[in-house]
Design an enzyme around this catalytic site. Structure first.
Site, short mmCIF file in Angstrom:
data_model
loop_
_atom_site.label_atom_id
_atom_site.label_comp_id
_atom_site.label_asym_id
_atom_site.label_seq_id
_atom_site.Cartn_x
_atom_site.Cartn_y
_atom_site.Cartn_z
N ALA A 62 0.41 -1.31 -0.12
CA ALA A 62 -0.18 0.47 -0.11
C ALA A 62 0.69 1.28 0.09
O ALA A 62 0.76 2.26 -0.19
CB ALA A 62 -0.79 0.02 1.46
N ASN B 1 0.83 -4.39 7.22
CA ASN B 1 2.33 -5.29 6.57
C ASN B 1 3.08 -3.92 6.31
O ASN B 1 4.28 -4.15 5.94
CB ASN B 1 1.24 -5.78 5.06
CG ASN B 1 1.21 -7.37 5.61
OD1 ASN B 1 2.17 -8.22 5.81
ND2 ASN B 1 -0.46 -7.43 5.15
N HIS C 246 -0.64 6.60 5.09
CA HIS C 246 0.36 5.54 5.15
C HIS C 246 1.18 7.35 5.05
O HIS C 246 1.46 8.07 3.97
CB HIS C 246 0.64 4.89 4.85
CG HIS C 246 -0.05 4.09 4.25
ND1 HIS C 246 -0.17 2.72 5.73
CD2 HIS C 246 -1.24 3.55 3.32
CE1 HIS C 246 -1.54 1.93 4.46
NE2 HIS C 246 -1.67 2.92 3.59
#
Length: 271
Positions: free
Chosen positions: A131, A187, A217
């Protein structure tokens, strides 16, 4: 690896696998055969899922054992399932000489799994960045000496195990602890750790944020050659809001790079 007539193997029949198939097809890859591994008892739902995928004229097959998947001799396998799938399937795929891409990078926080993959034909293993992007820059900065790497992940409260609706700091600690405690949510923390300071020296902050409509993120780092920070907002995966839709495209991109020379892939998009 052959450029046409790809035999693609996938672990998992969820939306990430569907994204991988669609992305490869849109990129001009002809998937001649498709073998999908699902858990025993999920064969019917797996077959229902792949009939909705963009598979063209590919011969599709659902299997429920790893032995069947290996026996079908796929050119490359994409893991789109879970950290458990990495632990139970990937070492045997590598031992069989099958190129494998993993999306559940957090599995590598487990020292035993990391050791197993490192010792079993590691040249066949590909790690998708999932991601988040920018890992090439972080890896380059590492060569000049990294002194700090901080990853902050923000998701809606409903995406975290505790659920709820309020703002909360879900976790603060190392990337290793984050990846092991939150196998379905962290992850990216593992991906950042592998590119930078490692699992035990990468700082992680996980936040349940009711103002987030997407998965956010944020990475910041300090090194000898640069200081940097970057931010990504990922659209949640349709059937799993804990995972960003970007993850499936990341797996597809790694597969594409594995089956096509880098310059050929780049030329297709710019020439």
């Amino acid at each position: 690896m052959k450029k046409e007539g790809l035999h693609l193997g996938l672990i998992g029949s969820g939306s990430m696998s569907a994204t991988v198939v669609a992305a490869l097809t849109d990129a001009g890859v002809r998937i001649e055969r498709l073998s999908v591994l699902v858990r025993p008892g999920r064969e019917a739902s797996g077959q229902t899922a792949i009939t909705e995928w963009k598979t063209g004229d590919a011969a599709s097959r659902v299997v429920s054992t790893l032995e069947e998947l290996i026996a079908s001799e796929p050119d490359i396998v994409g893991e789109c399932a879970s950290q458990q799938a990495v632990a139970s399937c990937v070492p045997l795929l590598l031992a069989a000489g099958i190129e494998t891409v993993i999306a559940s990078v957090g599995a590598l926080a487990d020292r035993d799994i990391f050791a197993s993959l490192s010792q079993t034909n590691p040249g066949k293993l590909h790690i998708a960045t999932g991601a988040v992007s920018g890992m090439d820059g972080l890896s380059a900065a590492r060569l000049s000496g990294l002194t700090e790497v901080i990853y902050t992940g923000r998701k809606p409260p409903s995406s975290w195990p505790a659920g709820g609706t309020d703002y909360a700091i879900v976790f603060k600690g190392s990337a290793r602890e984050a990846a092991l405690q939150f196998p379905k949510n962290a992850n990216v923390a593992a991906t950042v750790a592998l590119a930078g300071l490692g699992f035990d020296h990468t700082q992680v902050l996980l936040i349940a944020d009711p103002e987030c409509a997407s998965n956010v993120h944020e990475i910041s780092f300090v090194s000898g050659c640069a200081r940097g920070s970057f931010r990504m907002e990922g659209v949640p995966s349709p059937d799993n809001p804990k995972t960003s839709l970007t993850a499936g495209y990341s797996v597809a991109n790694v597969i594409l790079n594995a089956i096509r020379p880098a310059l050929q892939t780049a030329a297709r998009d710019v020439v």
